[in-house]
Design a protein around this motif. Structure first.
Motif, PDB file in Angstrom:
ATOM      1  N   TYR A 428     -10.828  42.659  51.680  1.00  0.00           N
ATOM      2  CA  TYR A 428     -10.638  41.394  52.374  1.00  0.00           C
ATOM      3  C   TYR A 428      -9.272  40.826  52.000  1.00  0.00           C
ATOM      4  O   TYR A 428      -8.952  40.673  50.818  1.00  0.00           O
ATOM      5  CB  TYR A 428     -11.731  40.394  51.972  1.00  0.00           C
ATOM      6  N   ASP A 429      -8.463  40.500  53.013  1.00  0.00           N
ATOM      7  CA  ASP A 429      -7.166  39.903  52.728  1.00  0.00           C
ATOM      8  C   ASP A 429      -7.345  38.411  52.425  1.00  0.00           C
ATOM      9  O   ASP A 429      -8.438  37.863  52.591  1.00  0.00           O
ATOM     10  CB  ASP A 429      -6.196  40.144  53.888  1.00  0.00           C
ATOM     11  N   PRO A 430      -6.310  37.730  51.941  1.00  0.00           N
ATOM     12  CA  PRO A 430      -6.465  36.345  51.498  1.00  0.00           C
ATOM     13  C   PRO A 430      -7.037  35.428  52.572  1.00  0.00           C
ATOM     14  O   PRO A 430      -6.686  35.508  53.749  1.00  0.00           O
ATOM     15  CB  PRO A 430      -5.035  35.942  51.126  1.00  0.00           C
ATOM     16  N   GLY A 431      -7.946  34.563  52.130  1.00  0.00           N
ATOM     17  CA  GLY A 431      -8.570  33.586  53.006  1.00  0.00           C
ATOM     18  C   GLY A 431      -8.929  32.336  52.241  1.00  0.00           C
ATOM     19  O   GLY A 431      -8.597  32.186  51.057  1.00  0.00           O
ATOM     20  N   THR A 432      -9.632  31.441  52.895  1.00  0.00           N
ATOM     21  CA  THR A 432      -9.958  30.132  52.307  1.00  0.00           C
ATOM     22  C   THR A 432     -11.466  29.914  52.338  1.00  0.00           C
ATOM     23  O   THR A 432     -11.952  28.933  52.893  1.00  0.00           O
ATOM     24  CB  THR A 432      -9.247  29.018  53.082  1.00  0.00           C
ATOM     25  N   TYR A 433     -12.204  30.825  51.740  1.00  0.00           N
ATOM     26  CA  TYR A 433     -13.656  30.746  51.798  1.00  0.00           C
ATOM     27  C   TYR A 433     -14.174  29.503  51.079  1.00  0.00           C
ATOM     28  O   TYR A 433     -14.991  28.750  51.601  1.00  0.00           O
ATOM     29  CB  TYR A 433     -14.273  32.002  51.185  1.00  0.00           C
ATOM     30  N   ARG A 434     -13.709  29.297  49.857  1.00  0.00           N
ATOM     31  CA  ARG A 434     -14.146  28.135  49.088  1.00  0.00           C
ATOM     32  C   ARG A 434     -13.591  26.840  49.689  1.00  0.00           C
ATOM     33  O   ARG A 434     -14.301  25.827  49.788  1.00  0.00           O
ATOM     34  CB  ARG A 434     -13.690  28.293  47.633  1.00  0.00           C
ATOM     35  N   GLU A 435     -12.333  26.860  50.095  1.00  0.00           N
ATOM     36  CA  GLU A 435     -11.708  25.653  50.622  1.00  0.00           C
ATOM     37  C   GLU A 435     -12.381  25.183  51.904  1.00  0.00           C
ATOM     38  O   GLU A 435     -12.585  23.983  52.103  1.00  0.00           O
ATOM     39  CB  GLU A 435     -10.225  25.902  50.876  1.00  0.00           C
ATOM     40  N   SER A 436     -12.701  26.110  52.804  1.00  0.00           N
ATOM     41  CA  SER A 436     -13.342  25.705  54.056  1.00  0.00           C
ATOM     42  C   SER A 436     -14.727  25.139  53.798  1.00  0.00           C
ATOM     43  O   SER A 436     -15.160  24.183  54.458  1.00  0.00           O
ATOM     44  CB  SER A 436     -13.417  26.893  55.025  1.00  0.00           C
ATOM     45  N   LEU A 437     -15.429  25.711  52.822  1.00  0.00           N
ATOM     46  CA  LEU A 437     -16.749  25.194  52.454  1.00  0.00           C
ATOM     47  C   LEU A 437     -16.635  23.769  51.924  1.00  0.00           C
ATOM     48  O   LEU A 437     -17.398  22.869  52.324  1.00  0.00           O
ATOM     49  CB  LEU A 437     -17.378  26.112  51.409  1.00  0.00           C
ATOM     50  N   ASP A 438     -15.693  23.539  51.039  1.00  0.00           N
ATOM     51  CA  ASP A 438     -15.514  22.197  50.472  1.00  0.00           C
ATOM     52  C   ASP A 438     -15.129  21.186  51.550  1.00  0.00           C
ATOM     53  O   ASP A 438     -15.615  20.043  51.557  1.00  0.00           O
ATOM     54  CB  ASP A 438     -14.434  22.230  49.387  1.00  0.00           C
ATOM     55  N   LEU A 439     -14.253  21.603  52.462  1.00  0.00           N
ATOM     56  CA  LEU A 439     -13.824  20.688  53.520  1.00  0.00           C
ATOM     57  C   LEU A 439     -14.977  20.319  54.451  1.00  0.00           C
ATOM     58  O   LEU A 439     -15.133  19.148  54.823  1.00  0.00           O
ATOM     59  CB  LEU A 439     -12.700  21.326  54.335  1.00  0.00           C
ATOM     60  N   ALA A 440     -15.772  21.321  54.840  1.00  0.00           N
ATOM     61  CA  ALA A 440     -16.891  21.049  55.746  1.00  0.00           C
ATOM     62  C   ALA A 440     -17.897  20.117  55.092  1.00  0.00           C
ATOM     63  O   ALA A 440     -18.410  19.176  55.724  1.00  0.00           O
ATOM     64  CB  ALA A 440     -17.554  22.367  56.152  1.00  0.00           C
ATOM     65  N   GLU A 441     -18.199  20.360  53.817  1.00  0.00           N
ATOM     66  CA  GLU A 441     -19.131  19.471  53.125  1.00  0.00           C
ATOM     67  C   GLU A 441     -18.558  18.061  53.011  1.00  0.00           C
ATOM     68  O   GLU A 441     -19.276  17.064  53.193  1.00  0.00           O
ATOM     69  CB  GLU A 441     -19.443  19.998  51.729  1.00  0.00           C
ATOM     70  N   ALA A 442     -17.256  17.949  52.730  1.00  0.00           N
ATOM     71  CA  ALA A 442     -16.637  16.630  52.575  1.00  0.00           C
ATOM     72  C   ALA A 442     -16.745  15.807  53.852  1.00  0.00           C
ATOM     73  O   ALA A 442     -16.931  14.583  53.794  1.00  0.00           O
ATOM     74  CB  ALA A 442     -15.173  16.794  52.175  1.00  0.00           C
ATOM     75  N   VAL A 443     -16.654  16.464  55.014  1.00  0.00           N
ATOM     76  CA  VAL A 443     -16.791  15.739  56.278  1.00  0.00           C
ATOM     77  C   VAL A 443     -18.147  15.044  56.347  1.00  0.00           C
ATOM     78  O   VAL A 443     -18.244  13.853  56.658  1.00  0.00           O
ATOM     79  CB  VAL A 443     -16.602  16.692  57.470  1.00  0.00           C
ATOM     80  N   LEU A 444     -19.216  15.784  56.063  1.00  0.00           N
ATOM     81  CA  LEU A 444     -20.554  15.194  56.165  1.00  0.00           C
ATOM     82  C   LEU A 444     -20.796  14.150  55.084  1.00  0.00           C
ATOM     83  O   LEU A 444     -21.428  13.117  55.336  1.00  0.00           O
ATOM     84  CB  LEU A 444     -21.617  16.296  56.094  1.00  0.00           C
ATOM     85  N   ARG A 445     -20.315  14.384  53.879  1.00  0.00           N
ATOM     86  CA  ARG A 445     -20.520  13.401  52.806  1.00  0.00           C
ATOM     87  C   ARG A 445     -19.712  12.130  53.068  1.00  0.00           C
ATOM     88  O   ARG A 445     -20.226  11.018  52.909  1.00  0.00           O
ATOM     89  CB  ARG A 445     -20.150  14.013  51.453  1.00  0.00           C
ATOM     90  N   ASP A 446     -18.463  12.302  53.482  1.00  0.00           N
ATOM     91  CA  ASP A 446     -17.625  11.128  53.719  1.00  0.00           C
ATOM     92  C   ASP A 446     -18.150  10.277  54.875  1.00  0.00           C
ATOM     93  O   ASP A 446     -17.966   9.052  54.881  1.00  0.00           O
ATOM     94  CB  ASP A 446     -16.184  11.561  54.014  1.00  0.00           C
ATOM     95  N   GLU A 447     -18.787  10.912  55.842  1.00  0.00           N
ATOM     96  CA  GLU A 447     -19.326  10.176  56.981  1.00  0.00           C
ATOM     97  C   GLU A 447     -20.731   9.630  56.725  1.00  0.00           C
ATOM     98  O   GLU A 447     -21.310   8.977  57.590  1.00  0.00           O
ATOM     99  CB  GLU A 447     -19.341  11.071  58.224  1.00  0.00           C
ATOM    100  N   GLY A 448     -21.281   9.921  55.547  1.00  0.00           N
ATOM    101  CA  GLY A 448     -22.566   9.340  55.173  1.00  0.00           C
ATOM    102  C   GLY A 448     -23.794  10.027  55.721  1.00  0.00           C
ATOM    103  O   GLY A 448     -24.893   9.458  55.701  1.00  0.00           O
TER     104      GLY A 448
END
Length: 804
Positions: A428-448
């Motif tokens: 697997y070449d470089p990607g943002t597996y952890r970063e995309s997960l954190d960002l998606a979760e942050a959207v739902l948490r920040d929006e309540g």
């Protein structure tokens, strides 16, 4: 390495077109109704074809009588398989007989029919209505052989054989991986962690492009050439198979593709109808047209998706996966598709199922089952929606059993160091597996949304949150396809770029646009390389006469492989322009550069420049002024093939759903996507690809399914029975872009065409199960019907009443 994507403004002078949502060049033509599709083509003396199709799923053909067809006013011809004597469509894998059984798909059925809707004969008339009337006069007698329609009936002792050469109704049977440590990991998990054992299923779907299949064929007796205009994603493969079936040299067949209203993979294989129509046109010496109606499209076109995964996963006490043991069955229908074969789905699942997670030990057994249903084609995503759904359900189930948050268990298992070579021997070449997960979760948490979910029971509401974290291998090169041991190995692409005396260029590509805006995005790549305004760049695709060979568009390969070939060819033309420009400016080649405004500039004296028009004028009209070793042409060609295992896009989808307690309806309240497809060429187009894919994924999760009666009769022959979501069922989708440029492609792009479809079923299903967490019921089959939701909610109500 990564950044959220901010779209720059394009001022027309910066020389940077990539990364900007320029107006789509296709829009004026298409939005004003000036597109030209197969259905729009009219030729003098055109005839119309219609197919006599089998009304029974599995039967021996005892007689075919077409004599009464000629009594129908307007009918001019009718043909059976024996009349046309065409070669069969055969797709092959270079695997031993115990692993793979090839099957021949006749252009028209001969001794047997193997699914409802299989073409048996073709009727040709002066108009499509007379052709349809002619079908009713055809008399075909059948001897019913009994149908197999699911895993249970196909694998039962004494089951009817769809193909006599395929015992047990199995076309492919492989165990690609059985690494050391699987059994030991499960034994340890039984003691100190947990073992998840889950069976997931997906329903059979139709890719449902807006434009159904169609073809216009004619014989040019001046050039002794068969001209075929068809809506296909793979014109060169159609030419190859058609020439072989009809018995012509490939130079005697020209395939062109006009505008096309969608394909989604259904049109990336060779269909028997286009070969039959072409053969009839050659036989009659007249143009012949066939347009598939929606009933044919739902019952007899290539279908997709129906798969079953039994997934056992071992986890240690910290929530880390230690082993995976999987059994996969893919119902591939009656035949192998060309060129991918029936192995495409199970081989994809076997090779890639660990996905974004670090899996130390892996065992997989996969089978392609044949059944009395229409054959399957590689619909958008190709097994990845199914194996991602299995893996993501495993993660949620393990989190529940270990008392972990569903996002946290994913954090503990996703790949974070690159390049990473998995237990499946894929790098697997470089990607943002952890970063995309954190960002998606942050959207739902920040929006309540977590607070909304937790407060829902007090208001008698059922709300759930679900995630899907996944990767998508994109731009499969020849190396990746060769690993499947295909007889026909797709991969490379070729591009030619040619400048004329006006300084404009024509670019060819072997990819095939069917809604992805190639006319715009590929032109952006050329504009950046040459510093040309985009309006001076014209793209040509879909013509086997103008393009030496091309593999078409599928598997998110257009930007990665086709775009890389286009960019490389543009770079080579730029080098040639610099060579001629340096000669005209009387300086060395290394003392000039393209100036970003359609010309060549001298570095040590920037006031001296020569425009492309001036260079082209010399190249074509005053070639005696060229350098002695330069030919009088402004043309460059390049091929490109992604090396090794290819490049991987990745994304995380986060979904909030609400279940209606009275009806079982699933409503999606929020949908967020954080995705990384490398360099984003045209942000608006990428957003459209993501949203369109997500809509199709939601359709598979909640709505679309073709089922079959025990006798093999399909349930859906119209949109009355095949439930398609409308705009009111598809939510707004927010998209956050990350960019990890790929080192494996010429332009840094990874593919984006399939990601939305891959992640949506898993994310929606996990959200539904989260909403049902209080019921003790788990739903692991898609589509999730309201009846299943109601049954789960009722079981909770009954349980609560029993407790009282």
């Amino acid at each position: 390495m990564t950044s959220t994507h901010g779209e720059p403004a394009f001022d027309g002078t910066s020389g940077r077109w990539v990364g900007v949502s320029v107006p789509r060049r296709e829009d004026p033509r298409l939005l004003r109704g000036r597109g030209r599709f197969v259905g729009d083509i009219e030729l003098p003396g055109m005839l119309h074809a219609a197919f006599v199709r089998a009304p029974i799923a599995h039967a021996r053909i005892t007689s075919v009588d077409l004599s009464a067809v000629f009594d129908v006013d307007g009918v001019v011809a009718a043909f059976t398989a024996g009349d046309l004597a065409l070669g069969d469509i055969v797709a092959l894998l270079q695997r031993p007989p115990e692993e793979f059984v090839p099957t021949a798909m006749p252009v028209l059925a001969r001794e047997k029919v193997r699914f409802v809707g299989e073409p048996v004969a073709v009727v040709v008339a002066r108009d499509p209505y007379a052709a349809e009337d002619g079908l009713e006069a055809a008399v075909v007698e059948y001897e019913d052989l009994g149908a197999v329609v699911d895993e249970r009936s196909a694998f039962a002792d004494g089951a009817p054989l769809v193909h006599d050469e395929a015992p047990g109704n199995v076309l492919l049977d492989v165990s690609m991986f059985d690494t050391a440590g699987v059994d030991e990991a499960f034994a340890a998990a039984d003691r100190d962690g947990c073992v998840v054992d889950i069976t997931t299923r997906s329903g059979r779907q139709n890719a449902l492009p807006l434009e159904t299949r169609g073809v216009v064929a004619s014989w040019d007796d001046h050039d002794d050439q068969l001209l075929v205009q068809t809506c296909t994603q793979v014109p060169h493969q159609v030419r190859t198979m058609l020439a072989r079936s009809v018995g012509l040299a490939e130079c005697a067949v020209r395939v062109t593709v006009p505008d096309m209203g969608g394909g989604f993979g259904q049109k990336c294989v060779v269909g028997r109808e286009e070969i039959a129509v072409a053969a009839v046109a050659k036989r009659l010496g007249a143009p012949v047209k066939w347009i598939e109606d929606r009933s044919e499209a739902l019952t007899a076109a290539f279908l997709a998706r129906e798969q079953r995964y039994r997934t056992r996963a071992a986890f240690d006490g910290r929530g880390r996966i230690t082993a995976l043991d999987v059994d996969v069955v893919c119902d591939m229908g009656a035949y192998s598709c060309y060129p991918f074969t029936a192995g495409i789905e199970p081989l994809m699942a076997s090779a890639e199922m660990p996905g974004v997670y670090r899996v130390p030990a892996y065992r997989v057994h996969a089978r392609a089952m044949t059944s009395n249903k229409a054959p399957t084609a590689p619909y958008r995503g190709v097994s990845r929606p199914q194996y991602v759904m299995a893996m993501e359900r495993v993660m949620d189930r393990a989190a529940c059993e270990l008392g972990l948050d569903p996002v946290e268990i994913r954090r503990r298992n996703v790949i974070t160091e690159f390049p990473y070579t998995g237990v499946n021997n894929v790098t697997y070449d470089p990607g943002t597996y952890r970063e995309s997960l954190d960002l998606a979760e942050a959207v739902l948490r920040d929006e309540g949304w977590y607070e909304v979910r937790d407060a829902a029971p007090a208001d008698q509401r059922c709300i759930g949150i679900g995630y899907a974290c996944f990767s998508e291998r994109t731009g499969y090169g020849s190396d990746a396809f060769a690993q499947r041991k295909m007889e026909v190995v797709p991969g490379f692409d070729i591009s030619e770029i040619r400048m004329d005396t006006s300084g404009s260029v024509v670019v060819t590509s072997g990819t095939m646009n069917h809604g992805q805006s190639h006319e715009t995005t590929l032109a952006q790549l050329v504009a950046d390389r040459l510093g040309l305004p985009i309006e001076k760049i014209k793209l040509r695709q879909g013509d086997t006469e103008r393009i030496a060979y091309g593999w078409g568009t599928f598997a998110s390969r257009s930007a990665t492989i086709g775009g890389s070939a286009v960019a490389t060819a543009a770079g080579r033309l730029g080098d040639l322009l610099c060579t001629i420009g340096a000669h005209l400016l009387e300086t060395r080649d290394d003392n000039v550069r393209l100036d970003g405004a359609g010309g060549v500039v001298r570095l040590d004296d920037p006031a001296q420049r020569v425009s492309y028009e001036e260079i082209a004028d010399v190249a074509y009209l005053r070639s005696h002024l060229l350098p002695k070793d330069v030919e009088p042409t402004l043309t460059a060609t390049a091929s490109f093939d992604v090396p090794g295992d290819g490049t991987f896009s990745n994304a995380t989808h986060a979904v909030v759903v609400e279940l209606d307690r009275g009806t079982g309806k699933v409503e999606i309240l929020r949908y967020a996507c954080a995705e990384d497809c490398g360099v984003v060429i045209h942000p608006q187009v990428v957003d459209g690809q993501c949203r369109g894919g997500i809509a199709q994924g939601i359709a598979g999760a909640l709505f679309e399914e073709i089922t079959y009666a025990d006798n093999g009769e399909p349930s859906a022959a119209s949109f009355i029975d095949y439930l398609v979501p409308t705009a009111t069922e598809i939510p707004d989708v927010s998209i956050t872009h990350l960019e990890t440029p790929s080192a494996l492609t010429e332009n840094g792009a990874k593919g984006v065409g399939e990601g939305g479809t891959i992640g949506a079923p898993a994310a929606v299903l996990n959200a539904i199960n989260d909403a049902l967490r209080h019921t003790g019921v788990a739903l692991d089959t898609t589509p999730v019907h309201p009846e299943a939701v109601l049954a789960a909610l009722d079981s909770a109500r009954i349980g609560a009443e029993d407790d009282v």
